[in-house]
Design a protein around this motif. Sequence first.
Motif, short mmCIF file in Angstrom:
data_model
loop_
_atom_site.label_atom_id
_atom_site.label_comp_id
_atom_site.label_asym_id
_atom_site.label_seq_id
_atom_site.Cartn_x
_atom_site.Cartn_y
_atom_site.Cartn_z
N ALA A 80 0.85 -1.19 0.00
CA ALA A 80 0.00 0.00 0.00
C ALA A 80 0.88 1.24 0.00
O ALA A 80 0.56 2.26 -0.60
N ASP A 98 -1.90 -3.05 4.42
CA ASP A 98 -3.12 -3.49 5.11
C ASP A 98 -3.13 -5.01 5.13
O ASP A 98 -2.45 -5.65 4.30
N ARG A 104 -3.89 -7.81 2.70
CA ARG A 104 -4.84 -7.32 1.68
C ARG A 104 -4.30 -7.58 0.27
O ARG A 104 -3.11 -7.41 0.03
N LEU A 147 -0.89 -2.59 8.84
CA LEU A 147 -1.72 -1.42 9.17
C LEU A 147 -2.95 -1.82 9.99
O LEU A 147 -4.08 -1.85 9.50
N ARG A 162 -16.91 1.82 9.19
CA ARG A 162 -15.77 0.97 9.51
C ARG A 162 -15.69 0.53 10.98
O ARG A 162 -14.64 0.05 11.41
N LYS A 195 -4.61 2.39 14.52
CA LYS A 195 -5.21 3.46 13.72
C LYS A 195 -6.70 3.55 14.07
O LYS A 195 -7.23 2.63 14.69
N HIS A 196 -7.43 4.62 13.69
CA HIS A 196 -6.99 5.84 13.06
C HIS A 196 -7.11 6.90 14.14
O HIS A 196 -8.20 7.08 14.70
N ARG A 206 -14.65 12.27 5.10
CA ARG A 206 -13.54 12.16 6.05
C ARG A 206 -12.30 12.87 5.51
O ARG A 206 -11.48 13.36 6.27
N MET A 244 -1.21 5.48 13.10
CA MET A 244 -1.67 6.17 11.89
C MET A 244 -2.66 7.27 12.27
O MET A 244 -3.62 7.02 13.01
N TYR A 247 -7.88 10.80 8.81
CA TYR A 247 -8.05 11.79 7.74
C TYR A 247 -8.64 13.11 8.26
O TYR A 247 -8.32 14.18 7.79
N ASP A 279 -2.55 8.78 7.42
CA ASP A 279 -3.37 7.92 6.58
C ASP A 279 -3.02 8.30 5.14
O ASP A 279 -2.35 9.31 4.88
N TRP A 280 -3.48 7.49 4.19
CA TRP A 280 -3.00 7.63 2.81
C TRP A 280 -3.47 8.93 2.17
O TRP A 280 -4.67 9.20 2.09
N SER A 453 -10.24 -1.11 2.58
CA SER A 453 -8.84 -1.48 2.82
C SER A 453 -8.70 -2.44 3.99
O SER A 453 -7.64 -3.05 4.17
N GLU A 505 -15.47 1.04 3.54
CA GLU A 505 -14.71 2.27 3.41
C GLU A 505 -15.28 3.13 2.28
O GLU A 505 -15.77 2.62 1.28
C1 NOJ Z 1 -6.94 4.44 3.89
C2 NOJ Z 1 -7.51 3.77 5.09
O1 NOJ Z 1 -8.25 4.69 5.85
C3 NOJ Z 1 -6.44 3.14 5.98
O2 NOJ Z 1 -7.05 2.43 7.01
C4 NOJ Z 1 -5.55 2.26 5.15
O3 NOJ Z 1 -4.59 1.64 5.98
C5 NOJ Z 1 -4.89 3.09 4.08
N1 NOJ Z 1 -5.91 3.66 3.22
C6 NOJ Z 1 -3.90 2.30 3.22
O4 NOJ Z 1 -4.58 1.43 2.42
#
Ligand code: NOJ
Length: 850
Positions: A80, A98, A104, A147, A162, A195-196, A206, A244, A247, A279-280, A453, A505
């Motif tokens: 990721a 993830d 993932r 993650l 989530r 996270k988060h 978000r 992490m 957002y 976060d990404w 994710s 998500e």
């Molecule tokens: C966004 C997601 O909110 C987060 O939980 C995930 O780890 C990242 N993307 C990376 O895929």
Amino acid sequence: MALLPYLILCLIPYTLASQRRLHPRDDAAFSPPYYPAPNGGWLSDWADAYEKAQRVVGNMTLAEKVNLTTGTGEFMGPCAGQTGSALRFGIPNLCLHDSPLGIRNSDHNTAFPAGVTAGATFDKDLMYQRGVGLGEEARGKGVNVLLGPVVGPMFRKPRGGRGWEGFGADPSLQAIGGAQTIKGMQSTGAIACIKHFIGNEQEMHRETTVLGPGYSSNIDDRTLHELYLWPFAEGVRAGTGAVMMAYNDVNRSACSQNSMLINGVLKDELGFQGFVVTDWLAQMGGVSSALAGLDMAMPGDGLIPLLGDSYWGSQLSRAILNGTVPMERLNDMSQVTRIVATWYQMGQDQDYPLPNFSSNTLDEIEPLYPGALLSPTGVVNQYVNVEGDHNITAHAIARDAITLLKNDDNTLPLSKNASLYVFGTDAGPNSNGLNSCSDQGCDNGVLTMGWGSGTSRLPYLVTPQEAIANITPSAAFYITDTFPSDLTPNASSTAIVFINADSGENYITVEDNPGDRTTADLFAWHSGDELVQAAAQAFSSVVVIIHTVGPLILENWIDLDPVKAVLIAHLPGQEAGYSLTDVLYGDSSPSGHLPYTIPYNETNYPASVGLLDQPFGQIQDDFTEALYIDYRHFLHANVTPRYPFGYGLSYTGFSFSNPVLTPLTPINTTFPPPRAPKGPTPVYPSTIPDPGEVAWPASLTRIWRYLYPYLDDPSSITPSSNASTSEYPYPAGYTLTPHPPPRSGGGAGGNPSLYDVAFTLSIDITNTGSFSGRAVVQLYVSLPESIGVDVPGLQLRDFGKTGVLDPGDVETVVLNVTRKDLSVWDVEVQDWRTVMAAEGVGLWVAGEGG
Ligand code: NOJ
């Protein structure tokens, strides 16, 4: 709740704190500044790792340092996200990937039951074993940072997309689930990333995008500490290597550059020694996030991905050379030392595998950097099987989470020879094929997990249909959500109706639900309620099986006379089939308990926990219900739920007897004893490095759009006399003078005395029924009025689960109550306050039923 009071000591008079003053932190409108970023390395548990890191970081070039802080770009590697490397010191591109329930978008991996399912087991050992399995699979695939776990969201919003990735609607359940997962994962050398952080309670809106800012979760200081921070504190205490950031904003400051949250709360108050990652694509700015304590930007891209731009990378090199970002910050970033120390802390310098899979493709040979227009190709998938015997843990969790809500006339367990009719697509396979929906973004067949994710591919799936057919070959299956019109069951037949409710998500919308359950409401999908009602018209005995991401309204059918039994099987992952039949047919008695409350009606919740949607401007999500979410709210508002948090029946019966309360560490001060001073942290020269350290290496073959730390003409960049330039103004409140160490800190997770065990409670549990089974004991505390502030009537603080008890067997379960468990967060003193000698505290035990 059927609760047994065990201890109520007498109340003592207490003078309420004088005039209430608003502490800057207690202002849910604006997050106050907290600078500078505290360095890591001052806790003894991490001292060796920091010593090693210091030796390495002291010899790194600026390019190597920047490399470790910044991802190489979206789709610029197998994971990721991946950092750059510092190969001279053996540090490869670190793979961050993830998910919290399995690897993932990979192959030959286990799809474990989701977090909410692990929560429903109320089994600490299974939570730990799940963490071990996840860690082993991460290591086996070469994932450096896995993650998960998720402990935020916490089901504040029952429709939130989530919640199911976490363990349930309670801070202690989240805390214990998260901490057990972290310990398990990290025992394998994988770095956990809790996270988060924090307040990410709904999916819609978000993210900050070019269209506008993500929502602001406006949370007062006490609610932050007593609810949402609680599991993160336990995660830090369990040694999580990474955190992490969410957002969204908290109190109008983006989490990824919220100096109060990162510098103040995480690094100073909780003593977090690992590194903080976005976060990404959640990074908002380069200088601002560096100063605010962010250590790693993922996947590295700036506002618009895949353009080869970054807020850090070469821009961070520039900011260091021109003096805008102080060298101290990069060295510690708390960045680099924190990242390298975490790598050493988990022993990843010892033969940790490189990634041997690609989350971008299942093909063997593909572009190495799919985000680049032109990329070299190579072997990206080696198809390493990392499943081991993790199916055993996955099966045990899926089975021991199953929660029996109703069982009139002892309808369950079923006889293997029963005349069975099975209804609902949720009993069967995905009609388009296993894993046919990317990131499980559809609701087709048995619901094994939500979408997004937080998922993994299923290596295999035994559906409930297959499992039932293997045990009762005569069972008739109607794998459709419409009840057949031509059915004439005989009077002794039983209908088993499968229904589900999905969420996920935000980047995937499923059946008009953009992550959160907007159009589905809190009802079963695919007309599930009608299917149950129709079955109840045709059959005199109906068993309902529910796979769900969270609370569901059951009122359309739960009281119908033919609906004899109801099981919630949560989100079971790959082991959906036989884990269910173990319980359906009585090889195992149900022992799961609800990790959230089920109401009669959605209006039973506080209005403030509804989803928020607005086309323009930033959404202000005011957490006005404060501490009163889920069962805390139902008790406070005196609203009877349909099934309370912690509820779950068994085929057998248990008696709880002989409670023995043993005081351990006396509570003879209302606040914890003073913390120890901070230990030393690594010191480096703060001189600005030679610009040549970030010049393009002559031998490098550049990949277009890959994020490098290098600059074209670095020697033209000279340090400015005024670091805070008008182009990159420092945030208000920026200072180089460190804050005095917070009194509530001092150890991992806060002042170590907070975690002193004040009491243990042991209790004997006897199986008084005629089935073998496992019992859960939940320990709740009530705090006396003398604590001086409004407190929830009951708060879960610990739980335990017996092994399988045969009829007549007895097991003693021991539960702990810490000083923190009996404290409230004093927003004026900024510390945890309790009552002397625990006077007036009540301990309540709940068991079978809830
Ligand atoms: C966004 C997601 O909110 C987060 O939980 C995930 O780890 C990242 N993307 C990376 O895929």
